[in-house]
Design a protein around this motif. Structure first.
Motif, PDB file in Angstrom:
ATOM      1  N   PRO B   8      17.286 -21.481  -5.567  1.00  0.00           N
ATOM      2  CA  PRO B   8      16.944 -22.883  -5.348  1.00  0.00           C
ATOM      3  C   PRO B   8      17.965 -23.748  -6.062  1.00  0.00           C
ATOM      4  CG  PRO B   8      15.554 -21.936  -7.023  1.00  0.00           C
ATOM      5  CD  PRO B   8      16.369 -20.816  -6.471  1.00  0.00           C
ATOM      6  N   PHE B  10      17.845 -27.424  -5.809  1.00  0.00           N
ATOM      7  CA  PHE B  10      17.450 -28.735  -6.251  1.00  0.00           C
ATOM      8  C   PHE B  10      16.221 -28.701  -7.126  1.00  0.00           C
ATOM      9  CE2 PHE B  10      14.697 -29.028  -2.748  1.00  0.00           C
ATOM     10  CZ  PHE B  10      14.232 -30.294  -2.476  1.00  0.00           C
ATOM     11  N   ALA B  11      16.005 -27.534  -7.695  1.00  0.00           N
ATOM     12  CA  ALA B  11      15.045 -27.445  -8.787  1.00  0.00           C
ATOM     13  C   ALA B  11      15.560 -28.360  -9.890  1.00  0.00           C
ATOM     14  CB  ALA B  11      14.974 -26.016  -9.291  1.00  0.00           C
ATOM     15  N   ARG B  12      14.639 -29.033 -10.538  1.00  0.00           N
ATOM     16  CA  ARG B  12      15.053 -30.029 -11.521  1.00  0.00           C
ATOM     17  C   ARG B  12      15.885 -29.449 -12.653  1.00  0.00           C
ATOM     18  NH1 ARG B  12       9.411 -32.282 -12.069  1.00  0.00           N
ATOM     19  NH2 ARG B  12       9.219 -31.647  -9.924  1.00  0.00           N
ATOM     20  N   GLU B 122      14.896 -30.625   4.266  1.00  0.00           N
ATOM     21  CA  GLU B 122      14.314 -30.199   2.994  1.00  0.00           C
ATOM     22  C   GLU B 122      14.595 -28.720   2.767  1.00  0.00           C
ATOM     23  OE1 GLU B 122      12.014 -31.777   0.689  1.00  0.00           O
ATOM     24  OE2 GLU B 122      12.759 -33.632   1.557  1.00  0.00           O
ATOM     25  N   GLU B 123      14.440 -27.959   3.843  1.00  0.00           N
ATOM     26  CA  GLU B 123      14.670 -26.523   3.739  1.00  0.00           C
ATOM     27  C   GLU B 123      16.140 -26.250   3.413  1.00  0.00           C
ATOM     28  OE1 GLU B 123      14.156 -24.308   7.342  1.00  0.00           O
ATOM     29  OE2 GLU B 123      13.591 -22.504   6.246  1.00  0.00           O
ATOM     30  N   LEU B 126      16.962 -26.774  -0.198  1.00  0.00           N
ATOM     31  CA  LEU B 126      16.541 -25.700  -1.096  1.00  0.00           C
ATOM     32  C   LEU B 126      17.330 -24.425  -0.876  1.00  0.00           C
ATOM     33  CD1 LEU B 126      12.692 -25.900  -1.180  1.00  0.00           C
ATOM     34  CD2 LEU B 126      14.171 -25.678  -3.154  1.00  0.00           C
ATOM     35  N   MET B 137      18.367 -34.028  -3.096  1.00  0.00           N
ATOM     36  CA  MET B 137      17.768 -35.214  -2.522  1.00  0.00           C
ATOM     37  C   MET B 137      18.112 -36.403  -3.366  1.00  0.00           C
ATOM     38  SD  MET B 137      14.096 -34.505  -1.203  1.00  0.00           S
ATOM     39  CE  MET B 137      14.078 -36.249  -0.934  1.00  0.00           C
ATOM     40  N   ASP B 140      16.285 -37.304  -6.474  1.00  0.00           N
ATOM     41  CA  ASP B 140      16.536 -36.550  -7.691  1.00  0.00           C
ATOM     42  C   ASP B 140      17.338 -37.357  -8.707  1.00  0.00           C
ATOM     43  OD1 ASP B 140      15.326 -34.193  -7.773  1.00  0.00           O
ATOM     44  OD2 ASP B 140      17.030 -32.972  -7.198  1.00  0.00           O
TER      45      ASP B 140
END
Lengths: 390, 252
Positions: B8, B10-12, B122-123, B126, B137, B140
């Motif tokens: 992933p 765009f995990a914070r 979105e998919e 990720l 995004m 973010d």
């Protein structure tokens, strides 16, 4: 007394019914609320509008707040799921070509036996199956993953996101061989002659939690009264919806131009559980195809947050224990108890349980007296035990 | 089965290793198969302030606008052209989105907040991995005010990770301005339609009164207006009720 306005976002599907019925039949007004319902085009839109404070509550796929809690989304204020809105309501469909091959190989499209359907699909499927789901954090994806995984496909199917209104088109274009989507979109693809229905979601997992009511945590803290009123209004709408004789009326309301904008007959199929599985008109009856209330269908079990979190964590290479702990904190069984106790909701003694253990509806001890829990078994007998109690 | 195709991105908490690769790596398995668009520049990051990094910062941006309606797409593109020399493309087809994005390798994707195809993006956001250029995004980013302005205007942006906020802001500002214009136009159109509808109903109500009471048009309108004032309602509402009632009475 003037009504308090509340803005809610929904995506046009039959399981948006509790919100629409609460607004239309006065359950919202009874609680002093005036619902302003916004029809949304994408799940990401629901999440972003909620995050930006442009709506107070959203109809959302149950795994979405789980993924958000795990950090698999944009940096938004904390989102909490306060109750489930529905269980079931999904259908698995295969392309007309695939359906014909399956029939040639002897499959009878009984729309019931998940193992038999899975094996028939495996025999008829192309080398690599392409499967459409509405979102990458969705019950549909989890159902397909579990079902196809158990049925032993040689090559891992390719799963792609397809917006529900485009499912039929995507199948007609040969981009997906099969899909799992909420009603009325599977029936709509059957009517267009491109698909045949293979299974209801409930054949794979008897009570798949599908949509939840999601609010911002800071809103819940600042507006406890309004949160409670909102939950009670929607809970009562769900109770009305689960009176069998009301489903036809619900279909009429939902299909209006300002909501789903579709023929009532199409919305009726999923709501009444009488589904037409092929373009030629074969009907299958599925009791409990979608539930809005009965058997504690709205109770947001923390064990279900853990179940989804573990599966998502494995897929994205994250640590499952941490993911489960974070997700469970976002399923607010505390608010469910606090706000729905006085309204008369049956409350289970615990907030987490063994998932998949009930092969039939069962009477169990509740906070007060007895309550009935819906059957929730997986077709292959899988059970999930959450590692933490809450 | 359904194995994570990539980590992933765009995990914070994945923001540590910012990747400033100048291209968006391919994001679909189809494109990956061709192998032509693999970027792989993650290991070749230039230290800040070097000539190479400056070039990367100042290069033309590749912007994709996803908009099925050409009449809406054109003004957005015009607005973007006004603020700089960027490579702008429009995607109008709804199918094959992942493939098109992989082909264009944009730095920024602009799309209507309500477009169902967002869930496909979105998919993609990720799905990019460590050697690929992630699509983050816009929400973010740290600029909450700008994010909110974008959501309110009905626009969402997907931005390649590592793109500096000062490069994103003017583009977002221009897009937001255009989307506000759409919202105004939509509101105006709705208001015009409603006014036209009311006009028609009032004309029909006047005709009903003129026939039933043998009065002229002016008197009919005066009667409608007086009734509306007495009832504390709008003329159009009274006219609507009258037309409805007349319709019921004339049916035998």
């Amino acid at each position: 007394m003037p009504l308090t306005p509340v803005r809610l976002g929904y995506v046009p599907l039959i399981d948006a019914a509790p919100l629409i019925v609460a607004a239309e039949l006065g359950f919202a007004a009874e609680e002093g609320l005036e619902f302003s319902l916004l029809r949304l085009g994408a799940w990401a839109q629901a999440r972003d509008m909620l995050g930006a404070g442009l709506i107070e509550a959203a109809h959302m796929l149950v795994p979405m707040p789980v993924a958000q809690a795990m950090g698999l989304g944009p940096a938004l204020p904390d989102l909490d799921l306060v109750m489930f809105l529905s269980q079931g309501g999904q259908a698995v469909a295969v392309s007309a070509a695939l359906a014909a091959r399956m029939r040639d190989l002897g499959h009878d499209f009984d729309f019931r036996d998940a193992r038999k359907a899975g094996e028939a699909l495996r025999r008829a499927a192309p080398e690599r199956l392409h499967v459409g789901v509405p979102f990458h954090f969705s019950t549909q994806l989890e159902l397909m993953q579990h079902w196809l995984g158990v049925c032993g496909f040689d090559a891992a199917p390719e799963v792609v996101t397809v917006p529900p209104p485009l499912m039929a088109e995507s199948m007609a274009a040969g981009e997906v061989d099969a899909f799992c989507v909420g009603e009325p979109w599977a029936s709509s693809a059957v009517d267009r002659g491109v698909a045949a229905l293979l299974l209801p979601g409930t054949a794979v997992w008897a009570s798949p939690p599908e949509k939840g009511l999601v609010l911002r945590r800071d809103f819940i803290a600042a507006e406890p009264e309004m949160t409670g009123a909102l939950m009670r209004a929607i809970w009562r709408a769900g109770r009305w919806l689960d009176e069998r004789e009301n489903r036809d009326t619900a279909a009429e309301i939902l299909s209006r131009r300002e909501y789903l904008d579709l023929p009532a007959e199409l919305a009726e199929r999923g709501l009444t559980g009488r589904l037409q599985v092929t373009p030629s008109g074969e009907i299958r009856h599925v009791p409990g195809f979608v539930a809005f209330h009965a058997g504690a269908a709205t109770f947001p079990w923390k064990s279900l947050a853990a179940l989804f979190a573990q599966r998502i964590a494995r897929r994205y290479g994250l640590q499952p224990d941490a993911a489960m702990r974070r997700a469970m904190a976002h399923f607010r069984t505390d608010l469910y108890r606090q706000h729905l106790r006085a309204a008369g909701a049956a409350l289970p003694g615990a907030s987490a349980r063994l998932e998949g253990a009930l092969t039939e509806d069962r009477e169990v001890g509740a906070e007060k007296g007895q309550m009935i829990l819906r059957a929730d078994a997986f077709f292959d007998g899988t059970v999930f035990e959450p590692p933490f109690a809450d | 089965m359904f194995a994570p195709r990539r980590n992933p991105c765009f995990a914070r908490d994945a923001g540590g290793g910012r990747n400033i690769c100048p291209v968006l790596a391919q994001m679909t398995d189809g494109a990956r198969g061709k192998g032509a668009m693999r970027c792989g520049c993650a290991a070749k990051l230039a230290p800040a302030g070097t000539k190479e990094s400056r070039n990367q910062m100042d290069k033309r941006l590749s912007i994709v606008v996803i908009e099925p309606d050409p009449e809406r797409a054109a003004p957005i593109v015009d607005g973007l052209r006004e603020i700089g020399d960027h490579d702008i493309r429009i995607i109008s087809e709804e199918t094959g989105l992942a493939r098109h994005i992989a082909e264009f390798r944009p730095d920024i994707v602009l799309i209507d907040l309500a477009n169902p195809s967002r869930d496909v993006l979105e998919e993609l956001a990720l799905a990019s991995g460590p050697t690929e250029r992630p699509v983050a995004m816009f929400v973010d980013r740290s600029d909450e005010h700008l994010t909110r302005a974008a959501v309110e205007a009905g626009i969402s942006a997907y931005v390649v990770d590592g793109l500096r906020p000062d490069r994103i802001k003017p583009i977002l500002d221009a897009a937001i301005a255009r989307f506000h214009m759409f919202q105004r136009m939509r509101a105006e159109l709705a208001a015009t339609r409603a006014a036209l509808e009311e006009r028609k109903v009032i004309d029909r109500a006047k005709a009903v009164l003129m026939k039933a009471r043998g009065i002229d048009e002016e008197a009919a309108y005066a009667l409608l207006r007086k009734t509306a004032m007495d009832q504390g309602k709008r003329v159009a509402e009274i006219a609507q009720q009258l037309v409805l009632a007349a319709g019921l009475l004339s049916c035998r």
